[in-house]
Scaffold this active site. Structure first.
Site, mmCIF file in Angstrom:
data_model
loop_
_atom_site.group_PDB
_atom_site.id
_atom_site.type_symbol
_atom_site.label_atom_id
_atom_site.label_comp_id
_atom_site.label_asym_id
_atom_site.label_seq_id
_atom_site.Cartn_x
_atom_site.Cartn_y
_atom_site.Cartn_z
ATOM 1 N N HIS A 38 -6.303 -1.579 -38.195
ATOM 2 C CA HIS A 38 -6.488 -1.372 -36.758
ATOM 3 C C HIS A 38 -8.000 -1.396 -36.521
ATOM 4 O O HIS A 38 -8.771 -0.988 -37.394
ATOM 5 C CB HIS A 38 -5.910 0.016 -36.436
ATOM 6 C CG HIS A 38 -5.838 0.357 -34.987
ATOM 7 N ND1 HIS A 38 -6.924 0.781 -34.275
ATOM 8 C CD2 HIS A 38 -4.782 0.380 -34.124
ATOM 9 C CE1 HIS A 38 -6.544 1.050 -33.033
ATOM 10 N NE2 HIS A 38 -5.253 0.806 -32.913
ATOM 11 N N ASP A 64 -6.137 5.382 -43.746
ATOM 12 C CA ASP A 64 -5.701 5.554 -42.364
ATOM 13 C C ASP A 64 -4.209 5.900 -42.378
ATOM 14 O O ASP A 64 -3.367 5.055 -42.690
ATOM 15 C CB ASP A 64 -5.972 4.255 -41.579
ATOM 16 C CG ASP A 64 -5.546 4.366 -40.125
ATOM 17 O OD1 ASP A 64 -4.854 5.343 -39.768
ATOM 18 O OD2 ASP A 64 -5.889 3.464 -39.338
ATOM 19 N N GLN A 80 -0.135 5.627 -39.003
ATOM 20 C CA GLN A 80 1.261 5.161 -38.928
ATOM 21 C C GLN A 80 2.106 5.665 -40.098
ATOM 22 O O GLN A 80 3.287 5.333 -40.179
ATOM 23 C CB GLN A 80 1.315 3.623 -38.895
ATOM 24 C CG GLN A 80 0.650 2.994 -37.687
ATOM 25 C CD GLN A 80 1.345 3.312 -36.359
ATOM 26 O OE1 GLN A 80 2.470 3.819 -36.319
ATOM 27 N NE2 GLN A 80 0.661 3.032 -35.266
ATOM 28 N N LYS A 104 0.796 10.602 -32.203
ATOM 29 C CA LYS A 104 1.806 9.686 -32.753
ATOM 30 C C LYS A 104 2.870 10.466 -33.529
ATOM 31 O O LYS A 104 3.797 9.885 -34.076
ATOM 32 C CB LYS A 104 1.132 8.658 -33.676
ATOM 33 C CG LYS A 104 0.229 7.671 -32.933
ATOM 34 C CD LYS A 104 -0.265 6.598 -33.855
ATOM 35 C CE LYS A 104 -1.480 5.873 -33.342
ATOM 36 N NZ LYS A 104 -1.190 4.883 -32.309
ATOM 37 N N CYS A 141 -4.582 -4.151 -31.262
ATOM 38 C CA CYS A 141 -5.867 -3.654 -31.790
ATOM 39 C C CYS A 141 -6.057 -4.061 -33.256
ATOM 40 O O CYS A 141 -6.547 -3.254 -34.060
ATOM 41 C CB CYS A 141 -6.003 -2.144 -31.629
ATOM 42 S SG CYS A 141 -5.999 -1.619 -29.932
HETATM 43 C C1 LIG Z 1 -2.999 2.200 -37.972
HETATM 44 C C2 LIG Z 1 -3.724 2.832 -36.812
HETATM 45 N N1 LIG Z 1 -4.929 3.364 -37.013
HETATM 46 C C3 LIG Z 1 -5.611 3.944 -36.033
HETATM 47 C C4 LIG Z 1 -5.107 4.009 -34.766
HETATM 48 C C5 LIG Z 1 -5.917 4.654 -33.701
HETATM 49 O O1 LIG Z 1 -5.259 5.788 -33.242
HETATM 50 P P1 LIG Z 1 -5.875 6.598 -32.025
HETATM 51 O O2 LIG Z 1 -5.935 5.660 -30.859
HETATM 52 O O3 LIG Z 1 -4.925 7.723 -31.810
HETATM 53 O O4 LIG Z 1 -7.230 7.039 -32.448
HETATM 54 C C6 LIG Z 1 -3.862 3.461 -34.490
HETATM 55 C C7 LIG Z 1 -3.311 3.471 -33.124
HETATM 56 O O5 LIG Z 1 -2.419 2.736 -32.773
HETATM 57 C C8 LIG Z 1 -3.142 2.856 -35.550
HETATM 58 O O6 LIG Z 1 -1.937 2.322 -35.351
#
Ligand SMILES: Cc1ncc(COP(=O)(O)O)c(C=O)c1O
Length: 406
Positions: free
Chosen positions: A118, A195, A198, A221, A361
């Site tokens: 992301h 990260d 998910q 999430k 993203c």
């Molecule tokens: C894999 C992953 N990392 C990071 C993020 C960023 O999350 P946030 O917008 O809550 O900071 C997302 C959001 O969709 C994501 O799917």
């Protein structure tokens, strides 16, 4: 819908039969227990925490620290001080990038980032690499999103300072073998940031077992309110890292010439913190523990199988990523021949099926796998087969609505 599912869905006041919410990878819905815990906090215990010595402030501080303890247990960290509250996963990565990255990554060092990331786990590293004259290297996946530990072994060198990689891709749902990646990173003296945005909501994530140096995730999430996120960091690393933001309770003492800083994790929590969000995250963890992560995994796997099989039968629809539903973890991203994903999502939305369309993203990943924009349906344990049926019925009519026949 069986009795269990009917009761489960009653826990989520927003859910009803008029729509199918299938954008869970973007954010989850919130159970009543979370909403009530936040309401109760504001009704009974709200005060600025950490600094007051009167009862309300002590109550707010206790609730905040109880939330930290529950996160520590949830991801099996060894110390409560290793849990830093942030706004979201994005802020957690930025904290590590600005603090660890700007201080301990030097000219000539390498940063390895997977192409699956992301933007939130890519842009901060592009920024550090530029600022520090470090080399940014990408770990590429195959067309199904697979990156093997041997791919990292080929790319990593003694100059690698940090590896940033997601546990589950938000586009193709693929899981990475983080434990093996961590082992390889450590053999080369690099740290690893995982990260978990998910993964933490959908599977048991044990930071001690994985042996990652940093783990980031977002509360919103995983049933909690927006505005609360987590950075887990090994204490020996957090202790040597400088603050990220300055001001508020993150100090030990201040003079006109400078300051000394509080211990971890307070050093990284500048300004008034989000106690209501932390209380909500605590209630979310209680909810997950109560229903059990095993049950969540089981339900999401069954629903993914059902959705994958039914979507595979639709003519002109291509599911991106693995042909094995088990590799999707509730995330099914797809293309429909001749149809722009925004049109697809718009038509589905009009029929009460909420999905996401666009680049998710993750533009470099989508470019790499040759699908610059896609549509994504993402499942949570509170979805039911009826939601998938509604999706399938809506998908079957998309091409006709856009004038392409069957
Ligand atoms: C894999 C992953 N990392 C990071 C993020 C960023 O999350 P946030 O917008 O809550 O900071 C997302 C959001 O969709 C994501 O799917």
């Amino acid at each position: 819908m069986n009795d269990f599912e009917m009761n489960l869905r009653k826990d989520f006041p927003i859910l009803n039969d008029s729509f199918a919410y299938l954008d869970n990878a973007a954010t989850s819905q919130k159970p009543l227990s979370v909403i009530q815990a936040v309401e109760d906090y504001y009704k009974t215990s709200n005060a600025n925490p950490l600094r007051g010595i009167y009862d309300l402030s002590v109550a707010a501080t206790e609730k905040y620290e109880a939330a930290r303890l529950s996160v520590k247990k949830f991801i099996n960290a060894s110390k409560k001080a290793e849990i830093v509250f942030t706004r979201n996963a994005t802020e957690s990565v930025n904290l590590v990038a600005y603090s660890y990255g700007m201080s301990f990554i030097n000219e000539g060092d390498e940063i390895i980032v997977s192409i699956l990331e992301h933007h939130s786990n890519m842009l901060p590293w592009q920024n550090v690499a530029k600022a520090k004259n470090a080399t940014l290297k990408y770990l590429y996946c195959d067309e199904n999103g697979v990156i093997n530990p041997s791919d990292l072994e080929e790319l990593i060198t003694d100059k690698t300072a940090l590896v940033a990689i997601t546990q589950v891709s938000n586009v193709i749902g693929r899981t990475n073998d983080i434990k093996s990646f961590a082992k390889i990173a450590h053999e080369y003296g690099a740290v690893i940031l995982c990260d978990g945005a998910q993964s933490v909501p959908h599977m048991k994530v044990d930071v001690t077992d994985l042996d990652v140096d940093f783990l980031v995730f977002s509360g919103h999430k995983m049933l909690a309110p927006m505005g609360i996120g987590v950075l887990y960091g090994k204490s020996e690393l957090l202790k040597k890292m400088p603050p990220f933001l300055y001001g508020g309770e993150m100090i030990e003492s201040v003079t006109v010439d400078g300051a000394t800083f509080a211990r971890i994790p307070t050093k990284f929590e500048a300004g008034t913190v989000n106690v209501g969000g932390a209380v909500g995250l605590h209630a979310a963890i209680d909810y997950i523990n109560n229903i059990t992560m095993d049950e969540i995994v089981k339900r999401e796997e069954e629903l993914t199988k059902y959705a994958y099989e039914r979507m595979s039968e639709i003519k002109h629809l291509t599911i991106i990523g693995s042909e094995d539903y088990k590799e999707h973890h509730g995330i099914i991203t797809f293309d429909i021949d001749d149809c722009h994903p925004h049109d697809v999502a718009d038509i589905l939305g009009g029929l009460g099926v909420d999905v996401r369309a666009g680049h998710h993203c993750a533009q470099p990943l989508l470019k790499h796998i040759g699908h610059p924009v896609t549509t994504r349906a993402s499942i949570a344990f509170y979805n039911v087969k009826e939601d998938i049926d509604r999706l399938i019925d809506a998908l079957k009519g998309v091409r006709r609505t856009l004038g392409y026949g069957e």
